[in-house]
Scaffold this motif. Structure first.
Motif, PDB file in Angstrom:
ATOM      1  N   GLU A 165       0.828  -1.342  -0.003  1.00 49.92           N
ATOM      2  CA  GLU A 165       0.036   0.091   0.176  1.00 49.92           C
ATOM      3  C   GLU A 165       0.804   1.150  -0.075  1.00 49.92           C
ATOM      4  OE1 GLU A 165      -3.514   1.997   2.695  1.00 49.92           O
ATOM      5  OE2 GLU A 165      -2.844  -0.067   3.269  1.00 49.92           O
ATOM      6  N   TYR A 166       2.028   1.229   0.631  1.00 50.66           N
ATOM      7  CA  TYR A 166       2.829   2.453   0.833  1.00 50.66           C
ATOM      8  C   TYR A 166       3.577   2.652  -0.597  1.00 50.66           C
ATOM      9  CZ  TYR A 166       6.848   5.180   2.619  1.00 50.66           C
ATOM     10  OH  TYR A 166       7.710   6.186   2.580  1.00 50.66           O
ATOM     11  N   VAL A 167       4.189   1.747  -1.021  1.00 49.17           N
ATOM     12  CA  VAL A 167       4.596   1.697  -2.572  1.00 49.17           C
ATOM     13  C   VAL A 167       3.860   2.274  -3.473  1.00 49.17           C
ATOM     14  CG1 VAL A 167       4.732  -0.551  -3.331  1.00 49.17           C
ATOM     15  CG2 VAL A 167       6.826   1.073  -3.733  1.00 49.17           C
ATOM     16  N   GLN A 168       2.608   1.727  -3.495  1.00 48.94           N
ATOM     17  CA  GLN A 168       1.578   2.019  -4.353  1.00 48.94           C
ATOM     18  C   GLN A 168       0.909   3.566  -4.238  1.00 48.94           C
ATOM     19  OE1 GLN A 168      -1.392  -0.942  -3.622  1.00 48.94           O
ATOM     20  NE2 GLN A 168      -0.944  -2.008  -5.547  1.00 48.94           N
ATOM     21  N   SER A 169       1.244   4.136  -3.078  1.00 47.56           N
ATOM     22  CA  SER A 169       0.955   5.533  -2.740  1.00 47.56           C
ATOM     23  C   SER A 169       1.939   6.358  -3.612  1.00 47.56           C
ATOM     24  CB  SER A 169       1.128   5.728  -1.388  1.00 47.56           C
ATOM     25  OG  SER A 169       2.228   5.754  -0.672  1.00 47.56           O
ATOM     26  N   ARG A 170       3.267   5.830  -3.769  1.00 52.22           N
ATOM     27  CA  ARG A 170       4.132   6.414  -4.599  1.00 52.22           C
ATOM     28  C   ARG A 170       4.024   6.244  -6.050  1.00 52.22           C
ATOM     29  NH1 ARG A 170       4.867   8.358  -0.014  1.00 52.22           N
ATOM     30  NH2 ARG A 170       7.068   8.779   0.875  1.00 52.22           N
ATOM     31  N   GLU A 171       2.754   5.715  -6.461  1.00 54.89           N
ATOM     32  CA  GLU A 171       2.210   5.626  -7.761  1.00 54.89           C
ATOM     33  C   GLU A 171       3.181   4.424  -8.622  1.00 54.89           C
ATOM     34  OE1 GLU A 171       1.880   9.323  -9.334  1.00 54.89           O
ATOM     35  OE2 GLU A 171       0.438   9.878  -7.897  1.00 54.89           O
ATOM     36  N   VAL A 172       4.018   3.416  -7.836  1.00 51.29           N
ATOM     37  CA  VAL A 172       4.826   2.554  -8.398  1.00 51.29           C
ATOM     38  C   VAL A 172       3.841   1.325  -8.574  1.00 51.29           C
ATOM     39  CG1 VAL A 172       6.582   0.872  -8.149  1.00 51.29           C
ATOM     40  CG2 VAL A 172       6.832   3.361  -7.412  1.00 51.29           C
ATOM     41  N   ILE A 173       3.899   0.610  -9.716  1.00 52.46           N
ATOM     42  CA  ILE A 173       3.137  -0.530 -10.236  1.00 52.46           C
ATOM     43  C   ILE A 173       3.743  -1.740  -9.355  1.00 52.46           C
ATOM     44  CG2 ILE A 173       2.526  -2.137 -11.892  1.00 52.46           C
ATOM     45  CD1 ILE A 173       2.735   0.224 -13.671  1.00 52.46           C
ATOM     46  N   VAL A 174       2.980  -2.575  -8.745  1.00 54.35           N
ATOM     47  CA  VAL A 174       3.444  -3.721  -7.983  1.00 54.35           C
ATOM     48  C   VAL A 174       2.849  -5.106  -8.323  1.00 54.35           C
ATOM     49  CG1 VAL A 174       3.624  -4.734  -5.720  1.00 54.35           C
ATOM     50  CG2 VAL A 174       3.501  -2.464  -5.621  1.00 54.35           C
ATOM     51  N   THR A 175       3.784  -6.076  -8.696  1.00 59.57           N
ATOM     52  CA  THR A 175       3.496  -7.399  -9.350  1.00 59.57           C
ATOM     53  C   THR A 175       4.007  -8.557  -8.586  1.00 59.57           C
ATOM     54  OG1 THR A 175       2.999  -8.435 -11.264  1.00 59.57           O
ATOM     55  CG2 THR A 175       5.300  -7.343 -11.094  1.00 59.57           C
ATOM     56  N   LEU A 176       3.781  -9.525  -9.096  1.00 59.52           N
ATOM     57  CA  LEU A 176       4.308 -10.868  -8.455  1.00 59.52           C
ATOM     58  C   LEU A 176       4.981 -11.750  -9.880  1.00 59.52           C
ATOM     59  CD1 LEU A 176       1.303 -12.145  -6.159  1.00 59.52           C
ATOM     60  CD2 LEU A 176       3.223 -10.805  -5.602  1.00 59.52           C
ATOM     61  N   VAL A 177       6.218 -12.095  -9.562  1.00 55.00           N
ATOM     62  CA  VAL A 177       6.871 -13.166 -10.344  1.00 55.00           C
ATOM     63  C   VAL A 177       7.020 -14.278  -9.607  1.00 55.00           C
ATOM     64  CG1 VAL A 177       8.809 -13.364 -11.693  1.00 55.00           C
ATOM     65  CG2 VAL A 177       7.781 -10.773 -11.487  1.00 55.00           C
TER      66      VAL A 177
END
Length: 287
Positions: free
Chosen positions: A30-42
């Motif tokens: 949630e914190y990194v998404q608030s920086r508008e960074v896309i988050v994914t799983l590999v």
């Protein structure tokens, strides 16, 4: 460097040793998404399992699953899929049955494997106990017999050898017989993938779809199959519980999965990065 994508492995990374998802990981995402960074799983995990984790983390991005062979955002249609053709699968399985092995062939809907040692034959399909979802494992006495009557169209094959001495011999033979696949060895296990497929190729595909360069990615991993991604990423992060070779390949070694390593790394690094829209407005980065 400004980072636009955070890619994380699942096992040994965002899950702790009891296969639970720490609340700290959810907060970190949630914190990194608030920086508008896309988050994914590999991940090497099947798509059904990865989708469940993604839902818990409130991710809506493409997920790189099945060691990079299956990339999708929803259950209906993959964005990318690469399979091992059925004839090759049949030939590989018949070869492997000459050894004392546990063979598992996998696609996005089910997996089929021979009965593990010391277990009775399970003629029914069972629900994956780790996913609590409709991903099925079918246990059979002999995988080649099952393939004779059914087509699985697998994304990959997993093989565990009970005799360590057999692994290198089988790997060499498979490499010489089947050019259509990549053979990856991790201890006494072989992971057989379509040629040219890996977690890194999955990440590269995702970057291409998102118009993001590899230098703009942060990768957090813990397994030997994460090493290639960690080396290639703009910022490669190894968990504290990762093997030494993976740590040596990383730019950053964080705490272990049982010590909230993902949350620690994310908050230490991304607190220094402003939201992307602000950086674009200030002409620090291009849109």
């Amino acid at each position: 460097m400004i980072y636009r994508l955070l890619a994380m492995n699942i096992d040994g990374t965002i899950l702790h040793d009891k296969q639970k998802l720490n609340k700290s990981v959810k907060e970190a995402v949630e914190y990194v998404q608030s920086r508008e960074v896309i988050v994914t799983l590999v991940t090497s995990r099947n798509f059904v399992f990865a989708k469940r984790i993604a839902k818990a983390l409130k991710l809506d991005s493409l997920l790189v699953t099945h060691h990079g062979a299956y990339i999708s955002q929803n259950n209906d249609e993959p964005s990318f899929v690469r399979r091992i053709n059925d004839e090759t699968v049949n030939d590989i399985v018949q070869f492997l049955e000459n050894y004392h092995t546990h063979i598992r062939i996998v696609n996005e809907k089910l997996s089929v494997s021979n009965v593990p040692p010391k277990q009775k034959r399970l003629s029914r399909t069972v629900i994956d106990p780790n996913s609590f979802s409709a991903y099925h494992h079918q246990f059979v006495n002999k995988v080649s017999d099952y393939l004779f009557s059914e087509q699985v169209h697998p994304t990959h094959i997993e093989v565990v050898f009970h005799n360590q001495a057999d692994v290198a011999e089988a790997k060499l033979a498979l490499q010489n017989m089947f050019y259509e696949v990549n053979i990856n060895q991790f201890g006494n296990q072989l992971i057989i993938l379509p040629r040219g497929i890996s977690k890194l190729t999955g990440l590269l595909y995702l970057c291409d779809q998102l118009k993001i360069s590899l230098k703009e990615t942060v990768v957090i991993g813990s397994g030997l199959d994460d090493k290639e991604m960690i080396e290639a990423a703009g910022l490669g992060v190894a968990m504290g519980n990762a093997p030494k070779s993976v740590k040596d390949a990383a730019d950053w070694v964080t705490r272990s999965n049982n010590e909230h390593g993902v949350a620690y790394m994310v908050k230490e690094h991304f607190r220094k990065q402003q939201p992307l829209s602000f950086l674009e407005k200030m002409n620090i980065i291009k849109k």
